[in-house]
Structures are given as structure tokens and as C-alpha cells.
Design a protein around this motif. Structure first.
Motif, PDB file in Angstrom:
ATOM      1  N   MET A  95     -68.474 -13.734   3.805  1.00  0.00           N
ATOM      2  CA  MET A  95     -69.601 -14.260   3.023  1.00  0.00           C
ATOM      3  C   MET A  95     -70.214 -13.158   2.152  1.00  0.00           C
ATOM      4  O   MET A  95     -70.574 -13.386   0.992  1.00  0.00           O
ATOM      5  N   ILE A  96     -70.337 -11.955   2.704  1.00  0.00           N
ATOM      6  CA  ILE A  96     -70.941 -10.847   1.950  1.00  0.00           C
ATOM      7  C   ILE A  96     -70.031 -10.411   0.812  1.00  0.00           C
ATOM      8  O   ILE A  96     -70.476 -10.240  -0.328  1.00  0.00           O
ATOM      9  N   LEU A  97     -68.733 -10.244   1.097  1.00  0.00           N
ATOM     10  CA  LEU A  97     -67.812  -9.808   0.056  1.00  0.00           C
ATOM     11  C   LEU A  97     -67.669 -10.853  -1.039  1.00  0.00           C
ATOM     12  O   LEU A  97     -67.511 -10.515  -2.215  1.00  0.00           O
ATOM     13  N   VAL A 108     -60.444 -10.704  -0.401  1.00  0.00           N
ATOM     14  CA  VAL A 108     -61.535 -10.736   0.577  1.00  0.00           C
ATOM     15  C   VAL A 108     -60.985 -11.075   1.958  1.00  0.00           C
ATOM     16  O   VAL A 108     -61.343 -10.438   2.963  1.00  0.00           O
ATOM     17  N   LEU A 109     -60.110 -12.078   2.041  1.00  0.00           N
ATOM     18  CA  LEU A 109     -59.531 -12.459   3.330  1.00  0.00           C
ATOM     19  C   LEU A 109     -58.663 -11.340   3.900  1.00  0.00           C
ATOM     20  O   LEU A 109     -58.652 -11.111   5.119  1.00  0.00           O
ATOM     21  N   TRP A 122     -67.313   0.355   1.656  1.00  0.00           N
ATOM     22  CA  TRP A 122     -66.662  -0.240   2.829  1.00  0.00           C
ATOM     23  C   TRP A 122     -65.380  -0.960   2.414  1.00  0.00           C
ATOM     24  O   TRP A 122     -64.342  -0.824   3.083  1.00  0.00           O
ATOM     25  N   TYR A 123     -65.434  -1.684   1.303  1.00  0.00           N
ATOM     26  CA  TYR A 123     -64.264  -2.433   0.844  1.00  0.00           C
ATOM     27  C   TYR A 123     -63.110  -1.483   0.511  1.00  0.00           C
ATOM     28  O   TYR A 123     -61.957  -1.741   0.867  1.00  0.00           O
ATOM     29  N   ARG A 124     -63.412  -0.361  -0.159  1.00  0.00           N
ATOM     30  CA  ARG A 124     -62.369   0.613  -0.488  1.00  0.00           C
ATOM     31  C   ARG A 124     -61.725   1.166   0.774  1.00  0.00           C
ATOM     32  O   ARG A 124     -60.500   1.322   0.852  1.00  0.00           O
ATOM     33  N   ALA A 125     -62.570   1.483   1.773  1.00  0.00           N
ATOM     34  CA  ALA A 125     -62.049   2.035   3.017  1.00  0.00           C
ATOM     35  C   ALA A 125     -61.204   1.022   3.780  1.00  0.00           C
ATOM     36  O   ALA A 125     -60.198   1.375   4.411  1.00  0.00           O
ATOM     37  N   ALA A 126     -61.590  -0.256   3.721  1.00  0.00           N
ATOM     38  CA  ALA A 126     -60.888  -1.291   4.483  1.00  0.00           C
ATOM     39  C   ALA A 126     -59.574  -1.695   3.832  1.00  0.00           C
ATOM     40  O   ALA A 126     -58.637  -2.111   4.520  1.00  0.00           O
ATOM     41  N   ALA A 167     -60.995  -6.974  -7.467  1.00  0.00           N
ATOM     42  CA  ALA A 167     -61.369  -8.257  -6.865  1.00  0.00           C
ATOM     43  C   ALA A 167     -62.356  -9.027  -7.721  1.00  0.00           C
ATOM     44  O   ALA A 167     -62.687 -10.169  -7.410  1.00  0.00           O
ATOM     45  N   GLU A 168     -62.849  -8.424  -8.794  1.00  0.00           N
ATOM     46  CA  GLU A 168     -63.839  -9.087  -9.630  1.00  0.00           C
ATOM     47  C   GLU A 168     -63.214  -9.867 -10.779  1.00  0.00           C
ATOM     48  O   GLU A 168     -63.890 -10.596 -11.481  1.00  0.00           O
TER      49      GLU A 168
END
Length: 261
Positions: A183-185, A231-232, A208-212, A220-221
Motif C-alpha cells: 500500500m505504501i509503495l 512493487v509486488l 528502502w525500495y533500492r535496498a530491497a 517504477a514511476e
């Protein structure tokens, strides 16, 4: 109440300059209050006589508190939030306002400040996903995502030991956290819905997204369908790192081991 302050060329107040804590009602049905620590304003080369205001708001309700001037900060003794919607999550803006030469111009501000909650380990450190507890009726949890403010995970205060169970039970973690992250992403990676890029909380989630994922958030935009897939994938990577299912299996096996009498 109508806001008439304009904002051109403002400075940004740091998190450690503005610390706000909530006080629960002293009597049942009474208003909540807040305590505010405001510091370091006199080191920012701001006009000494500039006015300082703390503004509390939730949903459509709003209150402003006069906190003196840059060189004479003084939080009011009475900070009762009598006009703020009861039970709503309260956010605060802190504004330094020029009321001499440029009437009503904001020259420094901190926006959408969330009160420090007792469960945070460090008062000066903002959690990536703060957790609060409120009565949510029959919902066990919900994600509070006001416009341009850091998301907060809200647990139902009616559930016994909800926070302790979230911290210790991998089954509950796996049921709540990945869904909240999606939901946040969905919000922060959508250029039409996310907050401004210079917002600390947005930058935190981009990091956080880069690290994950090892990917740049800008990828993603670009397209909604591709963004959803990315995102998934980020959510699956997070679940794999945390090993929610494996840890739940291990916990169940430990509980099934017979003990010698």
C-alpha cells in the motif's frame, strides 16, 4: 479556521528541533493535550522577533497555538485539543512566521510532524513505519496514510498485547507488514499520488525500495502495470528476507516438541 499565511523561500526545521508528545485525557471524555519541545531556532539566522506557531490538525479540524518568538520560545500551558476530532490521528505543523516586513510569510517550517510514541526506542529517530494503537472497532489493523505525511501502522487497542505480538510473532508480521508495504509503495512510487521528493519520509521509502530490489524508484514511476509488478517483487523480496513462513513453521515445531516429565 482559514489559513492566510503564504510560504516563499522557507527553511526546513529538522526533526530534532521539533519533538511533540501527546498526553491522554485527564478525565474520561476530556480533550487530549500535547507537549512540545522546540529548540535550536536561534541558531538558524532567523529574525529574533519572528513568531512561532504550532498547528494541530486531524481530518477537517484545526487549531493554532502561539509559541512566542524565535528568541523567546514559550509553549502555552494550555494545549488542550478541544477543537480536534476525537480519536483521530493528529499531525502538527510548526511554522516560523515573519509578521514585520513581510506579513504572514513562512520563513521556516516543519510539516506533518507526528507525535513521538512511547514505543519508539529513540525520540530523535523517526521510524520508517511508526506504529500507533487506537480503537479500530472490529478491524485488527489499518494503515494511516494522510496526504504528504509519513504512513503509520495502526493496531487495534482492543487486541491484547497487539504491539508485542507484532514484534514477536512471524505469522502476524507476515500477515500485516507485506500488505502494508504494498500500500505504501503504491503511493510513494506513483508520481501522481506520492509526496514531494524532498520529503524525508518519501526519501526514506525510496532508500528502502533500492535496498530491497536493487532498482531505482524512477523505474517504477513510468508505467502503472510495470509499477505494480515491481512493487509486488519488492514485497516478495522483503518476505524472503524476513522468512515469515519458515519462522512460523519453526515456531510451531518447537511448540510441538514433547517435554520430559
Amino acid at each position: 479556521m482559514k489559513r492566510t499565511i503564504n510560504s516563499t523561500g522557507r527553511k526546513k526545521l529538522a526533526l530534532d528541533q521539533v519533538i511533540i508528545r501527546m498526553k491522554e485525557p485527564e478525565v474520561i471524555g476530556g480533550p487530549r493535550r500535547f507537549l512540545a519541545e522546540l529548540r535550536g531556532f536561534d541558531n538558524m539566522k532567523l529574525p529574533a522577533d519572528a513568531k512561532v506557531y504550532v498547528e494541530a490538525y486531524a481530518r477537517s479540524s484545526f487549531m493554532r497555538f502561539d509559541c512566542g518568538t524565535v528568541n523567546a520560545l514559550q509553549v502555552p500551558v494550555d494545549t488542550a485539543l478541544v477543537d480536534i476530532d476525537a480519536g483521530a490521528s493528529v499531525l502538527f505543523d510548526v511554522k516560523v512566521v515573519d509578521e514585520s516586513k513581510n506579513i504572514g510569510r513562512i520563513i521556516a517550517a516543519a510539516r506533518a510532524v507526528r507525535p513521538v510514541v512511547p514505543t519508539e526506542d529513540n525520540d530523535n529517530c523517526q521510524s520508517l513505519l511508526p506504529v500507533e494503537s487506537r480503537d479500530l472497532g472490529e478491524l485488527v489493523w489499518q494503515l494511516d496514510m494522510p496526504f504528504n505525511a509519513r504512513p503509520v501502522l495502526v493496531l487495534n487497542s482492543r487486541v491484547p498485547n497487539a504491539l508485542v505480538r507484532l514484534k514477536s510473532d512471524p505469522l502476524i508480521q507476515g500477515a500485516i507488514l507485506p500488505a502494508a508495504i504494498v500500500m505504501i509503495l503504491d503511493k510513494v512510487l506513483d508520481p501522481e499520488r506520492g509526496g514531494a521528493e524532498d520529503e524525508d519520509w518519501v526519501n526514506d521509502w525510496h532508500t528502502w525500495y533500492r535496498a530491497a530490489t536493487g532498482a531505482d524508484p524512477e523505474e517504477a514511476e513510468e508505467e502503472e502495470d510495470m509499477r505494480r509488478i515491481l512493487v509486488l517483487n519488492a514485497c516478495k523480496n522483503f518476505a524472503a528476507q524476513q522468512r515469515f513462513a519458515t519462522r512460523t513453521e519453526m515456531l510451531d515445531e518447537l511448540q510441538e516438541v514433547p517435554t520430559d516429565e
